[in-house]
Design a protein around this motif. Structure first.
Motif, PDB file in Angstrom:
ATOM      1  N   TYR A 239      34.630  44.993  34.071  1.00  0.00           N
ATOM      2  CA  TYR A 239      34.142  45.931  33.063  1.00  0.00           C
ATOM      3  C   TYR A 239      32.670  46.275  33.300  1.00  0.00           C
ATOM      4  O   TYR A 239      32.248  47.431  33.114  1.00  0.00           O
ATOM      5  CB  TYR A 239      34.320  45.348  31.659  1.00  0.00           C
ATOM      6  CG  TYR A 239      35.751  45.363  31.180  1.00  0.00           C
ATOM      7  CD1 TYR A 239      36.319  44.245  30.573  1.00  0.00           C
ATOM      8  CD2 TYR A 239      36.536  46.503  31.330  1.00  0.00           C
ATOM      9  CE1 TYR A 239      37.637  44.256  30.134  1.00  0.00           C
ATOM     10  CE2 TYR A 239      37.855  46.519  30.896  1.00  0.00           C
ATOM     11  CZ  TYR A 239      38.400  45.401  30.306  1.00  0.00           C
ATOM     12  OH  TYR A 239      39.705  45.420  29.880  1.00  0.00           O
ATOM     13  N   GLU A 240      31.883  45.280  33.722  1.00  0.00           N
ATOM     14  CA  GLU A 240      30.474  45.539  34.021  1.00  0.00           C
ATOM     15  C   GLU A 240      30.343  46.470  35.229  1.00  0.00           C
ATOM     16  O   GLU A 240      29.516  47.386  35.242  1.00  0.00           O
ATOM     17  CB  GLU A 240      29.741  44.220  34.281  1.00  0.00           C
ATOM     18  CG  GLU A 240      29.465  43.409  33.033  1.00  0.00           C
ATOM     19  CD  GLU A 240      28.549  44.152  32.073  1.00  0.00           C
ATOM     20  OE1 GLU A 240      27.493  44.639  32.522  1.00  0.00           O
ATOM     21  OE2 GLU A 240      28.900  44.270  30.888  1.00  0.00           O
ATOM     22  N   ALA A 241      31.160  46.224  36.256  1.00  0.00           N
ATOM     23  CA  ALA A 241      31.126  47.083  37.442  1.00  0.00           C
ATOM     24  C   ALA A 241      31.577  48.499  37.094  1.00  0.00           C
ATOM     25  O   ALA A 241      31.008  49.487  37.577  1.00  0.00           O
ATOM     26  CB  ALA A 241      32.016  46.497  38.535  1.00  0.00           C
ATOM     27  N   LYS A 242      32.593  48.602  36.245  1.00  0.00           N
ATOM     28  CA  LYS A 242      33.089  49.911  35.816  1.00  0.00           C
ATOM     29  C   LYS A 242      31.996  50.669  35.059  1.00  0.00           C
ATOM     30  O   LYS A 242      31.813  51.886  35.253  1.00  0.00           O
ATOM     31  CB  LYS A 242      34.312  49.716  34.917  1.00  0.00           C
ATOM     32  CG  LYS A 242      35.040  50.999  34.556  1.00  0.00           C
ATOM     33  CD  LYS A 242      35.822  51.551  35.718  1.00  0.00           C
ATOM     34  CE  LYS A 242      36.701  52.706  35.287  1.00  0.00           C
ATOM     35  NZ  LYS A 242      37.443  53.298  36.432  1.00  0.00           N
ATOM     36  N   GLU A 247      27.454  55.120  35.836  1.00  0.00           N
ATOM     37  CA  GLU A 247      26.039  55.497  35.852  1.00  0.00           C
ATOM     38  C   GLU A 247      25.534  55.810  37.256  1.00  0.00           C
ATOM     39  O   GLU A 247      24.388  56.225  37.421  1.00  0.00           O
ATOM     40  CB  GLU A 247      25.203  54.357  35.258  1.00  0.00           C
ATOM     41  CG  GLU A 247      25.553  54.032  33.808  1.00  0.00           C
ATOM     42  CD  GLU A 247      24.851  52.785  33.312  1.00  0.00           C
ATOM     43  OE1 GLU A 247      24.206  52.101  34.153  1.00  0.00           O
ATOM     44  OE2 GLU A 247      24.945  52.485  32.110  1.00  0.00           O
ATOM     45  N   MET A 248      26.387  55.595  38.267  1.00  0.00           N
ATOM     46  CA  MET A 248      25.960  55.777  39.654  1.00  0.00           C
ATOM     47  C   MET A 248      26.715  56.934  40.297  1.00  0.00           C
ATOM     48  O   MET A 248      27.874  57.183  39.988  1.00  0.00           O
ATOM     49  CB  MET A 248      26.206  54.488  40.464  1.00  0.00           C
ATOM     50  CG  MET A 248      25.474  53.273  39.929  1.00  0.00           C
ATOM     51  SD  MET A 248      25.930  51.723  40.780  1.00  0.00           S
ATOM     52  CE  MET A 248      25.151  51.979  42.380  1.00  0.00           C
ATOM     53  N   SER A 249      26.049  57.625  41.202  1.00  0.00           N
ATOM     54  CA  SER A 249      26.694  58.677  41.989  1.00  0.00           C
ATOM     55  C   SER A 249      26.310  58.480  43.452  1.00  0.00           C
ATOM     56  O   SER A 249      25.229  57.973  43.759  1.00  0.00           O
ATOM     57  CB  SER A 249      26.268  60.065  41.505  1.00  0.00           C
ATOM     58  OG  SER A 249      24.867  60.234  41.641  1.00  0.00           O
ATOM     59  N   PHE A 250      27.197  58.889  44.357  1.00  0.00           N
ATOM     60  CA  PHE A 250      26.976  58.684  45.782  1.00  0.00           C
ATOM     61  C   PHE A 250      27.138  60.007  46.518  1.00  0.00           C
ATOM     62  O   PHE A 250      28.025  60.804  46.205  1.00  0.00           O
ATOM     63  CB  PHE A 250      27.964  57.657  46.335  1.00  0.00           C
ATOM     64  CG  PHE A 250      28.022  56.379  45.541  1.00  0.00           C
ATOM     65  CD1 PHE A 250      26.946  55.505  45.527  1.00  0.00           C
ATOM     66  CD2 PHE A 250      29.141  56.061  44.791  1.00  0.00           C
ATOM     67  CE1 PHE A 250      26.994  54.331  44.792  1.00  0.00           C
ATOM     68  CE2 PHE A 250      29.204  54.896  44.051  1.00  0.00           C
ATOM     69  CZ  PHE A 250      28.124  54.030  44.048  1.00  0.00           C
ATOM     70  N   ASP A 251      26.287  60.217  47.507  1.00  0.00           N
ATOM     71  CA  ASP A 251      26.358  61.447  48.297  1.00  0.00           C
ATOM     72  C   ASP A 251      27.555  61.435  49.250  1.00  0.00           C
ATOM     73  O   ASP A 251      28.095  62.484  49.581  1.00  0.00           O
ATOM     74  CB  ASP A 251      25.067  61.637  49.108  1.00  0.00           C
ATOM     75  CG  ASP A 251      23.858  61.871  48.210  1.00  0.00           C
ATOM     76  OD1 ASP A 251      24.060  62.401  47.101  1.00  0.00           O
ATOM     77  OD2 ASP A 251      22.738  61.523  48.622  1.00  0.00           O
TER      78      ASP A 251
END
Length: 281
Positions: A239-242, A247-251
């Motif tokens: 759940y923490e990783a989810k 909140e993160m995005s990757f190119d």
């Protein structure tokens, strides 16, 4: 056979598929596909190992014919391309056979792979973005490596630029160990045991100083190191990783897909009651 190694690799990439891709072609469930192979209605073009560790490749064109004629139960296996098939059986070996030829432990063999001293002839699964993947090795190259390993003089292999970095592999705990005390020694034996591929759920590799390595470690709350590091993953960790993933995005679209695949596998395995852990090294 008048084909170079690169031509053979290309032919394999274009004409052979693993079990997961194969059952997509035949539009069967895993159980139905297994039943078809057990009944020898579907016959592998090439395989390594036996029993639970058996890995197979299937001729795509045969599976396409079978998919159109399943009700007629036309047995497959009268393979064309016998020259390539014979070459593969004569020259390609699995990881365990390769490790035995080199005389290395599982961890030493893995380190040789990470350093680029040993390179697979083909890797199955990763090119299709599957978490389930395996590799085969060229017997002659493994034999040459075994002969030169540790020698200061004599014939040397063609120099290969080492690709140092980190690996992160997700494993599940064997059923028989679920009610036992789980410590790093137990996890080490699972990760480097002879049947470790049976419990592997996915693996990803990074070069040193890679931003992807930093992002992956941050997302899954891992410590990437060249030494062995283990982390049992719980539903709370998921759940923490989810949450962090949102909140993160990757190119890199492929890396993003790999991350999401890991999250999906973690969720599925935990919901199925499995005990899972990351091994980083």
């Amino acid at each position: 056979m008048n084909m170079s190694h690169e031509e053979i690799k290309k032919w394999i990439e274009e004409n052979l598929v693993d079990r997961e891709e194969g059952r997509k072609i035949t539009e069967q469930t895993p159980v139905a596909f297994t039943q078809a192979t057990q009944a020898k209605v579907i016959i592998p073009f090439f395989h390594i190992g036996e029993g639970r560790t058996k890995k197979s490749l299937y001729l795509k064109s045969e599976l396409e014919i079978y998919a159109k004629n399943k009700q007629k139960r036309i047995p497959m296996g009268n393979h064309n391309h016998k020259d390539i098939q014979n070459w593969m059986y004569d020259n390609l070996i699995g990881r365990e056979t390769a490790r035995q030829i080199t005389g290395q432990s599982n961890s030493a063999f893995q380190q040789a792979l990470a350093a680029g001293k040993i390179q697979p002839f083909i890797t199955v699964g990763t090119r299709k973005n599957s978490l389930y993947h395996w590799a085969v090795y060229l017997k002659s190259e493994i034999g040459e490596y075994a002969e030169t390993k540790g020698k200061k003089k004599g014939k040397r292999r063609k120099k290969v630029s080492p690709v140092m970095g980190y690996d992160a592999t997700l494993y599940k705990i064997p059923e028989k160990l679920k009610d036992k005390h789980i410590d790093d020694e137990v996890l080490f034996n699972i990760a480097y045991g002879d049947d470790n591929e049976h419990y592997s759920l996915g693996e990803i590799s990074f070069s040193t100083n890679s931003q992807k390595a930093v992002d992956f470690a941050e997302l899954f709350d891992l410590f990437l190191t060249n030494d062995d590091y283990f982390k049992v993953y719980t539903m709370s960790d998921y759940y923490e990783a989810k949450r962090r993933r949102e909140e993160m995005s990757f190119d890199d679209a492929l890396f993003s897909k790999w991350v999401d695949n890991f999250l999906n596998v973690i969720e599925q395995e935990l919901n199925n009651g499995e005990i899972i852990f990351f091994c980083c090294g």
